[in-house]
Write a protein that holds these residues in place. Structure first.
Motif, mmCIF file in Angstrom:
data_model
loop_
_atom_site.group_PDB
_atom_site.id
_atom_site.type_symbol
_atom_site.label_atom_id
_atom_site.label_comp_id
_atom_site.label_asym_id
_atom_site.label_seq_id
_atom_site.Cartn_x
_atom_site.Cartn_y
_atom_site.Cartn_z
ATOM 1 N N UNK A 23 13.159 12.587 -8.449
ATOM 2 C CA UNK A 23 13.784 11.921 -9.543
ATOM 3 C C UNK A 23 14.279 11.357 -8.699
ATOM 4 N N UNK A 24 14.928 11.770 -7.073
ATOM 5 C CA UNK A 24 15.277 10.847 -5.802
ATOM 6 C C UNK A 24 14.498 9.886 -5.308
ATOM 7 N N UNK A 25 13.386 10.324 -4.886
ATOM 8 C CA UNK A 25 11.969 9.630 -4.473
ATOM 9 C C UNK A 25 11.798 7.697 -5.446
ATOM 10 N N UNK A 26 11.831 8.476 -7.297
ATOM 11 C CA UNK A 26 11.168 6.812 -7.465
ATOM 12 C C UNK A 26 12.708 6.476 -7.812
ATOM 13 N N UNK A 27 13.712 6.634 -7.920
ATOM 14 C CA UNK A 27 15.301 5.819 -7.159
ATOM 15 C C UNK A 27 14.925 4.552 -5.559
ATOM 16 N N UNK A 28 14.703 5.815 -5.194
ATOM 17 C CA UNK A 28 14.150 4.653 -3.760
ATOM 18 C C UNK A 28 13.495 4.182 -3.806
ATOM 19 N N UNK A 29 11.895 4.350 -4.327
ATOM 20 C CA UNK A 29 10.843 3.575 -4.504
ATOM 21 C C UNK A 29 11.360 2.582 -5.471
ATOM 22 N N UNK A 30 11.708 2.710 -6.634
ATOM 23 C CA UNK A 30 12.333 1.296 -7.499
ATOM 24 C C UNK A 30 13.304 0.143 -6.679
ATOM 25 N N UNK A 34 3.503 11.668 -5.984
ATOM 26 C CA UNK A 34 4.442 11.419 -6.828
ATOM 27 C C UNK A 34 3.755 12.330 -7.487
ATOM 28 N N UNK A 35 2.991 12.419 -8.450
ATOM 29 C CA UNK A 35 2.569 13.488 -9.381
ATOM 30 C C UNK A 35 2.077 14.660 -8.728
ATOM 31 N N UNK A 36 1.629 15.198 -7.599
ATOM 32 C CA UNK A 36 0.944 15.708 -7.559
ATOM 33 C C UNK A 36 2.628 16.354 -6.652
ATOM 34 N N UNK A 37 3.553 16.012 -6.374
ATOM 35 C CA UNK A 37 4.309 16.366 -5.787
ATOM 36 C C UNK A 37 5.488 16.940 -6.916
ATOM 37 N N UNK A 90 1.056 -1.007 0.156
ATOM 38 C CA UNK A 90 0.127 -0.211 -0.233
ATOM 39 C C UNK A 90 0.776 1.274 -0.071
ATOM 40 N N UNK A 91 2.298 1.320 0.144
ATOM 41 C CA UNK A 91 2.624 2.231 0.351
ATOM 42 C C UNK A 91 3.358 2.480 -0.727
ATOM 43 N N UNK A 92 3.808 1.935 -1.419
ATOM 44 C CA UNK A 92 4.329 1.953 -2.691
ATOM 45 C C UNK A 92 3.026 2.026 -4.161
ATOM 46 N N UNK A 93 2.047 2.238 -3.861
ATOM 47 C CA UNK A 93 0.339 3.092 -4.888
ATOM 48 C C UNK A 93 0.121 4.004 -3.631
ATOM 49 N N UNK A 130 14.158 12.246 2.355
ATOM 50 C CA UNK A 130 14.255 13.376 1.010
ATOM 51 C C UNK A 130 13.214 14.082 1.411
ATOM 52 N N UNK A 131 11.676 13.711 1.736
ATOM 53 C CA UNK A 131 10.045 14.306 2.146
ATOM 54 C C UNK A 131 10.710 14.956 3.103
ATOM 55 N N UNK A 132 11.126 14.953 4.007
ATOM 56 C CA UNK A 132 11.511 15.852 5.503
ATOM 57 C C UNK A 132 12.482 16.887 4.650
ATOM 58 N N UNK A 133 12.650 16.684 3.931
ATOM 59 C CA UNK A 133 14.010 18.212 3.641
ATOM 60 C C UNK A 133 13.091 18.757 2.650
#
Length: 92
Positions: free
Chosen positions: A79-86, A10-13, A1-4, A47-50
Motif C-alpha cells: 500500500x505504501x508502494x502504491x501511494x508512492x507510485x501514485x 506489485x501483484x507478485x509482491x 517503463x519503471x511504472x509499468x 520501502x523495497x530495500x526494507x
C-alpha cells in the motif's frame, strides 16, 4: 517503463506476502529495488530495500513462529508502494 514494471511486479509482491513466502518476497523486492534505484525513486527504493532485508531475515529464521510483527510490516508495504507510485505518476 519503471511504472509499468512496478505495476506488473506489485501483484507478485502481494502474493508472496499473503502467502508468507519470505524468499519470493525478497526476490521481488530485490528486482524492484534495482529498478527504483536506477530511476532515482528513492522513497520507493527505501520501502523495497526494507522488504528485501525483512525477506532475508524471515527466510533465515524459517518457520519458527513469532514473526507476526514482521509480516504485519510487510503487509503494509504494498500500500505504501502504491501511494508512492501514485505520487510519481502525478509528478510525471
Amino acid at each position: 517503463m519503471f511504472i509499468q514494471d512496478c505495476e506488473a511486479q506489485l501483484p507478485q509482491l502481494r502474493q508472496a506476502i499473503a502467502g508468507y513466502d519470505a524468499e519470493r518476497m525478497r526476490r521481488v523486492a530485490h528486482r524492484l529495488k534495482g529498478a527504483s534505484s536506477n530511476v532515482g525513486a528513492n522513497a520507493f527504493c527505501q520501502v523495497v530495500r526494507e522488504l528485501e532485508h525483512l525477506g532475508v531475515a524471515l527466510a533465515q529464521q524459517g518457520s519458527q513462529g513469532g514473526h507476526d510483527l514482521e509480516w504485519a510490516r510487510a503487509l503494509q508495504a504494498p500500500e505504501d508502494l502504491e501511494r508512492i507510485l501514485a505520487d510519481i505518476r502525478q509528478y510525471l
